[in-house]
Design an enzyme around this catalytic site. Sequence first.
Site, PDB file in Angstrom:
ATOM      1  N   HIS A   1       0.853  -1.132  -0.010  1.00  0.00           N
ATOM      2  CA  HIS A   1       0.151  -0.080   0.005  1.00  0.00           C
ATOM      3  C   HIS A   1       0.982   1.283   0.052  1.00  0.00           C
ATOM      4  O   HIS A   1       0.858   2.211  -0.778  1.00  0.00           O
ATOM      5  CB  HIS A   1      -0.958  -0.044   1.162  1.00  0.00           C
ATOM      6  CG  HIS A   1      -1.649   1.221   1.541  1.00  0.00           C
ATOM      7  ND1 HIS A   1      -3.029   1.553   1.134  1.00  0.00           N
ATOM      8  CD2 HIS A   1      -1.259   2.268   1.871  1.00  0.00           C
ATOM      9  CE1 HIS A   1      -3.521   2.669   1.489  1.00  0.00           C
ATOM     10  NE2 HIS A   1      -2.489   3.275   1.971  1.00  0.00           N
ATOM     11  N   GLU A   2       1.974   1.198   0.837  1.00  0.00           N
ATOM     12  CA  GLU A   2       2.849   2.483   1.079  1.00  0.00           C
ATOM     13  C   GLU A   2       3.363   2.673  -0.351  1.00  0.00           C
ATOM     14  O   GLU A   2       3.795   3.778  -0.747  1.00  0.00           O
ATOM     15  CB  GLU A   2       3.648   1.977   2.055  1.00  0.00           C
ATOM     16  CG  GLU A   2       2.877   2.373   3.614  1.00  0.00           C
ATOM     17  CD  GLU A   2       1.921   3.973   3.471  1.00  0.00           C
ATOM     18  OE1 GLU A   2       2.275   4.746   3.090  1.00  0.00           O
ATOM     19  OE2 GLU A   2       1.049   3.522   3.978  1.00  0.00           O
TER      20      GLU A   2
ATOM     21  N   HIS B   1       1.830   4.244  -3.113  1.00  0.00           N
ATOM     22  CA  HIS B   1       1.532   5.637  -2.918  1.00  0.00           C
ATOM     23  C   HIS B   1       2.707   6.396  -3.871  1.00  0.00           C
ATOM     24  O   HIS B   1       2.573   7.372  -4.384  1.00  0.00           O
ATOM     25  CB  HIS B   1       1.696   6.335  -1.444  1.00  0.00           C
ATOM     26  CG  HIS B   1       0.315   6.045  -0.801  1.00  0.00           C
ATOM     27  ND1 HIS B   1      -0.929   6.965  -1.412  1.00  0.00           N
ATOM     28  CD2 HIS B   1       0.020   5.866   0.428  1.00  0.00           C
ATOM     29  CE1 HIS B   1      -1.768   6.647  -0.407  1.00  0.00           C
ATOM     30  NE2 HIS B   1      -1.153   5.876   0.680  1.00  0.00           N
TER      31      HIS B   1
ATOM     32  N   TYR C   1      -4.287  14.761  -2.964  1.00  0.00           N
ATOM     33  CA  TYR C   1      -4.703  14.056  -1.554  1.00  0.00           C
ATOM     34  C   TYR C   1      -5.802  14.675  -0.642  1.00  0.00           C
ATOM     35  O   TYR C   1      -5.610  15.057   0.373  1.00  0.00           O
ATOM     36  CB  TYR C   1      -3.430  13.697  -0.717  1.00  0.00           C
ATOM     37  CG  TYR C   1      -3.438  12.763  -0.060  1.00  0.00           C
ATOM     38  CD1 TYR C   1      -3.850  11.305  -0.310  1.00  0.00           C
ATOM     39  CD2 TYR C   1      -3.600  12.718   1.418  1.00  0.00           C
ATOM     40  CE1 TYR C   1      -3.581  10.298   0.328  1.00  0.00           C
ATOM     41  CE2 TYR C   1      -3.475  11.661   2.391  1.00  0.00           C
ATOM     42  CZ  TYR C   1      -3.632  10.471   1.814  1.00  0.00           C
ATOM     43  OH  TYR C   1      -3.646   9.165   2.533  1.00  0.00           O
TER      44      TYR C   1
ATOM     45  N   GLU D   1      -5.839   6.704  -2.286  1.00  0.00           N
ATOM     46  CA  GLU D   1      -6.023   5.563  -1.198  1.00  0.00           C
ATOM     47  C   GLU D   1      -6.394   4.367  -1.656  1.00  0.00           C
ATOM     48  O   GLU D   1      -5.843   3.481  -1.367  1.00  0.00           O
ATOM     49  CB  GLU D   1      -6.793   6.255  -0.060  1.00  0.00           C
ATOM     50  CG  GLU D   1      -6.466   6.877   1.197  1.00  0.00           C
ATOM     51  CD  GLU D   1      -5.092   6.202   1.522  1.00  0.00           C
ATOM     52  OE1 GLU D   1      -5.126   4.942   1.973  1.00  0.00           O
ATOM     53  OE2 GLU D   1      -3.810   6.729   1.811  1.00  0.00           O
TER      54      GLU D   1
ATOM     55  N   ASP E   1      -9.827  14.024   7.820  1.00  0.00           N
ATOM     56  CA  ASP E   1      -8.724  13.094   7.093  1.00  0.00           C
ATOM     57  C   ASP E   1      -8.883  13.511   5.639  1.00  0.00           C
ATOM     58  O   ASP E   1      -9.005  12.900   4.675  1.00  0.00           O
ATOM     59  CB  ASP E   1      -9.943  11.760   7.134  1.00  0.00           C
ATOM     60  CG  ASP E   1      -8.869  10.622   6.509  1.00  0.00           C
ATOM     61  OD1 ASP E   1      -7.922  10.562   6.188  1.00  0.00           O
ATOM     62  OD2 ASP E   1      -9.764   9.842   5.933  1.00  0.00           O
TER      63      ASP E   1
ATOM     64  N   HIS F   1      -9.404   8.187   3.368  1.00  0.00           N
ATOM     65  CA  HIS F   1      -9.458   6.824   3.901  1.00  0.00           C
ATOM     66  C   HIS F   1     -10.793   6.219   4.338  1.00  0.00           C
ATOM     67  O   HIS F   1     -10.998   5.182   4.744  1.00  0.00           O
ATOM     68  CB  HIS F   1      -8.504   6.817   5.276  1.00  0.00           C
ATOM     69  CG  HIS F   1      -7.080   6.963   5.248  1.00  0.00           C
ATOM     70  ND1 HIS F   1      -6.582   8.264   5.391  1.00  0.00           N
ATOM     71  CD2 HIS F   1      -6.228   6.214   4.908  1.00  0.00           C
ATOM     72  CE1 HIS F   1      -5.388   8.392   5.374  1.00  0.00           C
ATOM     73  NE2 HIS F   1      -4.797   7.040   4.804  1.00  0.00           N
TER      74      HIS F   1
END
Length: 351
Positions: A168-169, A172, A183, A192, A265, A270
Site C-alpha cells: 500500500h505504501e 503511494h 490528496y 488511497e 482526514d 481513508h
Amino acid sequence: MDIRTPVFCGIVPPHILDKLARADDPAVSGPARRTLQADAAQRTGRRLTTVLGAAARPVAAPADGPRRTVYDARGGTDLPGIRARGEGEEAVKDATVNRAYAGLGATFELLTAYGRSSIDGAGLPLDASVHYDEKYGNAFWNGEQMVFGDGDGEIFLDFTVAVDVIAHELAHGLTQYTANLSYFGQPGALNESVSDVLGSLVKQRTLGQSAEEADWLIGAGLLAPRVEGVALRSMKAPGTAYDDDVLGKDPQPATMQDYVRTGRDNGGVHINSGIPNHAFYLLATRLGGRAWERAGQIWFDVLTGGELTVDADFGSFARLTVAAAAARYGEGEEHEAVLKAWSQVGVKTSD
Ligand SMILES: [Zn+2]
C-alpha cells in the site's frame, strides 16, 4: 523535469489516531499522541518537493531486478538509520528487517508483471527503514522511502507483519510517479483506494490466492489481540473491519448512498476510499480467478495510462476503467463486469 509534491500517507488514518489519543488508558493514548506528533513533524519538517526525472542513484545491480536496502532506525527518527540488509544479502536475525525486504520484493514483482520497472518505471531503488521511533503506530511513504513503526503492542503490532501494508505504501510512490492524484476529497480517496487495491493484489499474489479465496482485508494481523476487529479496512465489506471501544467503528461506506461528507482526514480520503475499493472487489470476484491479472491490469492501465488527472473524481476514474477494459480486452466479459461493478456502488459511468 517534473516537480511534484509528495504527501504524507500513513497506513493508519488520522481519525483513528485522534480517537486513540483521547483514550482513557495511558498505554494507548500516550503512543497515539506521540505518533500524531511524529506524523505532524513528517508533514512539515521534511523536504516538500521531489524532483522527478532526475538521476536518482548510481546503478549498483542489474537493472531488471529490485535494488532493496532495509535500514534500522533503532527507535529513533533520523532516516534512514543504520543499513541492515541490502539486495541479494542473506536474511538477518531481525525478522522485521526480513519482512520489509520481502515485502519490497513482492511489490516489485507485481509491478514487473505489469511491465513496469519499480515504482518510477526506471528501476528506482527501494529503501525502507524499520523500528522507527518508539511505539510508533504507523507506516508511511515519505516521498523517497518507506518507514515502519513497531506499534505500541496495545493497539497495533509491528507494521511489517502485513505485506499489503508494505505494498500500500509503495503504491503511494507509484501514484506519485504516475497519475499523482491530489490528496484531498475524491481524488484523495482514489489515491488511497489505488494503494489498497495494489496492497491486496500483492498479498493475494504472494499467497497464490484467487479472488474467491482472498480475505480482501487491509492490515490483517496488524491489530493487537485486545482490539475488536480484523483489520484496518475491508474491501469486501467496507465498514466492518473493526468495531471497538477504543478504536471506534470502521467508518467506510461501500456505496455512494453512504458517501461521507467531512473535512476531517483530508475530506475523508481513508473513508470514501471504501467505495472504489468495493467496486474493485466486485469486479475481481465477478471475473474470478487471479485478481491481479485482468481486474488489476485494468486498474493499473488507468493509473499509469496518462489520462487520469490529478483532480479526477470517482466518475472520471470509473469511465477510464471502462475505456481501459475495452481497450485491452474488447467489449466482452471484462468490459461488462467493470460497468456492473461501478453501477453496484452507485458511481455513474455515463454522463
Ligand atoms: Zn495510504
